[in-house]
Design a protein around this motif. Structure first.
Motif, PDB file in Angstrom:
ATOM      1  N   PRO B  86      51.159  -1.826  15.906  1.00  0.00           N
ATOM      2  CA  PRO B  86      51.968  -1.692  17.277  1.00  0.00           C
ATOM      3  C   PRO B  86      51.343  -0.990  18.558  1.00  0.00           C
ATOM      4  CG  PRO B  86      52.932  -1.012  15.095  1.00  0.00           C
ATOM      5  CD  PRO B  86      51.583  -1.412  14.867  1.00  0.00           C
ATOM      6  N   GLU B  87      50.389  -0.478  18.330  1.00  0.00           N
ATOM      7  CA  GLU B  87      49.661   0.283  19.727  1.00  0.00           C
ATOM      8  C   GLU B  87      49.150  -0.995  20.505  1.00  0.00           C
ATOM      9  OE1 GLU B  87      48.929   1.152  16.643  1.00  0.00           O
ATOM     10  OE2 GLU B  87      46.893   1.173  16.386  1.00  0.00           O
ATOM     11  N   ASP B  88      49.138  -2.103  19.957  1.00  0.00           N
ATOM     12  CA  ASP B  88      48.766  -3.146  20.939  1.00  0.00           C
ATOM     13  C   ASP B  88      49.821  -3.994  21.694  1.00  0.00           C
ATOM     14  OD1 ASP B  88      46.701  -4.397  18.215  1.00  0.00           O
ATOM     15  OD2 ASP B  88      45.932  -3.175  19.832  1.00  0.00           O
ATOM     16  N   SER B  89      51.013  -3.363  21.362  1.00  0.00           N
ATOM     17  CA  SER B  89      52.045  -3.797  22.214  1.00  0.00           C
ATOM     18  C   SER B  89      51.888  -3.535  23.622  1.00  0.00           C
ATOM     19  CB  SER B  89      53.395  -3.394  21.604  1.00  0.00           C
ATOM     20  OG  SER B  89      53.814  -3.472  20.343  1.00  0.00           O
ATOM     21  N   SER B  90      51.870  -4.563  24.441  1.00  0.00           N
ATOM     22  CA  SER B  90      51.878  -4.248  25.729  1.00  0.00           C
ATOM     23  C   SER B  90      52.337  -5.595  26.576  1.00  0.00           C
ATOM     24  CB  SER B  90      50.372  -4.004  26.233  1.00  0.00           C
ATOM     25  OG  SER B  90      50.256  -3.336  27.318  1.00  0.00           O
ATOM     26  N   PHE B  91      51.912  -5.546  27.848  1.00  0.00           N
ATOM     27  CA  PHE B  91      52.179  -6.700  28.749  1.00  0.00           C
ATOM     28  C   PHE B  91      50.604  -7.212  29.138  1.00  0.00           C
ATOM     29  CE2 PHE B  91      54.762  -9.482  31.167  1.00  0.00           C
ATOM     30  CZ  PHE B  91      54.544  -9.529  32.526  1.00  0.00           C
ATOM     31  N   TYR B  92      50.423  -8.421  28.700  1.00  0.00           N
ATOM     32  CA  TYR B  92      48.957  -8.872  28.855  1.00  0.00           C
ATOM     33  C   TYR B  92      49.185  -9.967  30.099  1.00  0.00           C
ATOM     34  CZ  TYR B  92      47.820  -6.652  24.696  1.00  0.00           C
ATOM     35  OH  TYR B  92      47.316  -5.769  23.705  1.00  0.00           O
ATOM     36  N   ILE B  93      48.172  -9.935  31.112  1.00  0.00           N
ATOM     37  CA  ILE B  93      48.216 -10.744  32.188  1.00  0.00           C
ATOM     38  C   ILE B  93      46.879 -11.355  32.504  1.00  0.00           C
ATOM     39  CG2 ILE B  93      49.056 -11.021  34.653  1.00  0.00           C
ATOM     40  CD1 ILE B  93      50.433  -8.226  34.320  1.00  0.00           C
ATOM     41  N   CYS B  94      46.846 -12.622  32.743  1.00  0.00           N
ATOM     42  CA  CYS B  94      45.698 -13.142  33.310  1.00  0.00           C
ATOM     43  C   CYS B  94      45.651 -13.638  34.793  1.00  0.00           C
ATOM     44  CB  CYS B  94      45.090 -14.641  32.383  1.00  0.00           C
ATOM     45  SG  CYS B  94      46.433 -15.757  32.725  1.00  0.00           S
ATOM     46  N   SER B  95      44.364 -13.732  35.481  1.00  0.00           N
ATOM     47  CA  SER B  95      44.311 -14.190  36.796  1.00  0.00           C
ATOM     48  C   SER B  95      43.216 -14.946  36.628  1.00  0.00           C
ATOM     49  CB  SER B  95      44.204 -12.869  37.792  1.00  0.00           C
ATOM     50  OG  SER B  95      42.931 -12.393  37.865  1.00  0.00           O
ATOM     51  N   ALA B  96      43.015 -15.759  38.061  1.00  0.00           N
ATOM     52  CA  ALA B  96      41.817 -16.727  38.495  1.00  0.00           C
ATOM     53  C   ALA B  96      41.946 -16.516  40.077  1.00  0.00           C
ATOM     54  CB  ALA B  96      41.822 -17.728  37.662  1.00  0.00           C
ATOM     55  N   ARG B  97      40.943 -17.147  40.527  1.00  0.00           N
ATOM     56  CA  ARG B  97      40.771 -17.390  41.845  1.00  0.00           C
ATOM     57  C   ARG B  97      40.146 -18.800  42.140  1.00  0.00           C
ATOM     58  NH1 ARG B  97      38.078 -17.406  46.641  1.00  0.00           N
ATOM     59  NH2 ARG B  97      35.978 -17.253  45.651  1.00  0.00           N
ATOM     60  N   ALA B  98      41.044 -19.711  43.105  1.00  0.00           N
ATOM     61  CA  ALA B  98      40.726 -20.960  43.249  1.00  0.00           C
ATOM     62  C   ALA B  98      39.489 -21.051  44.346  1.00  0.00           C
ATOM     63  CB  ALA B  98      41.881 -21.753  43.686  1.00  0.00           C
ATOM     64  N   SER B  99      38.649 -21.807  44.269  1.00  0.00           N
ATOM     65  CA  SER B  99      37.561 -21.745  45.354  1.00  0.00           C
ATOM     66  C   SER B  99      38.143 -21.951  46.682  1.00  0.00           C
ATOM     67  CB  SER B  99      36.670 -22.758  44.871  1.00  0.00           C
ATOM     68  OG  SER B  99      35.375 -22.841  46.001  1.00  0.00           O
ATOM     69  N   GLY B 100      37.794 -21.085  47.629  1.00  0.00           N
ATOM     70  CA  GLY B 100      38.351 -21.086  48.935  1.00  0.00           C
ATOM     71  C   GLY B 100      39.410 -20.460  49.067  1.00  0.00           C
ATOM     72  N   ALA B 101      40.442 -19.922  48.163  1.00  0.00           N
ATOM     73  CA  ALA B 101      41.558 -19.417  48.189  1.00  0.00           C
ATOM     74  C   ALA B 101      41.203 -17.791  48.885  1.00  0.00           C
ATOM     75  CB  ALA B 101      42.235 -19.209  46.944  1.00  0.00           C
TER      76      ALA B 101
END
Lengths: 113, 115
Positions: B86-101
């Motif tokens: 239950p303590e793992d309950s959370s909002f998980y988000i990923c991100s990345a950056r496009a080359s040149g962005a």
């Protein structure tokens, strides 16, 4: 002291007002500055991106960076209820490779109709 | 513009089970992706940096055996929460950056609830 400081608010203003959101930072190596908008239960959305010092405008949004004061701002003109969200500043020394972003705590903004 | 797709958007699982979250860069290649965790009314906390073809780099205090990251291709990174509690309950988000962005693009997030 946190590397990036941002007033968490909450901030509540009437529709049409000019909103000013700010962050201060301590790491003089930061060169890239971003502002993100995050609606509840959604991922952050990139609003503005600036490199080094200066101003950048995009529609109703203006981002300012003052590296001498280690202070960045986001201005929202003619604010709308749809602007109600949490605004996060983020910054990094570089944006190549595995460079990590450092985030502020986020400011919760409410625009009242 | 660069788009990062994250799936599922929400998941409920029982304690002790494992859950996999996918993060895809739809229109660009990402050699590096980042995984964050966010608690209610708090900012994003970086958990790990996912590197294509090599091991992920975990932030201090993040259990690498609990949060398994696989970055098998230039467009896909996965986060598996193993033996969830239950303590793992959370909002998980990923991100990345496009080359040149100009900035980093985030996925829409995954709300995990462990019951």
């Amino acid at each position: 002291q946190k590397e990036v400081e941002q007033d968490p608010g909450p901030l509540s203003v009437p529709e049409g007002a000019i909103v000013s959101l700010n962050c201060t930072y301590s790491n003089s190596a930061f060169q890239y500055f971003m502002w993100y908008r995050q609606y509840s239960r959604k991922g952050p959305e990139l609003l503005m991106y600036t490199y080094s010092s200066g101003n950048k405008e995009d529609g109703r949004f203006t981002a300012q960076v003052d590296k001498s004061s280690k202070y960045i701002s986001l201005f929202i003109r003619d604010s709308q209820p749809s602007d109600s969200a949490t605004y996060l500043c983020a910054m990094s020394p570089d944006i190549q490779g595995a460079q990590k972003l450092v985030f502020g705590q986020g400011t919760r903004l409410t625009i009242n109709p | 513009g660069a788009v990062v797709s994250q799936h599922p958007s929400w998941v409920i699982c029982k304690s002790g089970t494992s859950v996999k979250i996918e993060c895809r860069s739809l229109d660009f290649q990402a050699t590096t992706m980042f995984w964050y965790r966010q608690f209610p009314k708090q900012s994003l906390m970086l958990m790990a940096t996912s590197n294509e073809g090599s091991k992920a780099t975990y932030e201090q205090g993040v259990e690498k055996d609990k949060f398994l990251i696989n970055h098998a291709s230039l467009t896909l990174s996965t986060l598996t929460v193993t033996s969830a509690h239950p303590e793992d309950s959370s909002f998980y988000i990923c991100s990345a950056r496009a080359s040149g962005a100009g900035g980093y693009t985030f996925g829409s997030g995954t709300r995990l609830t462990v019951v």
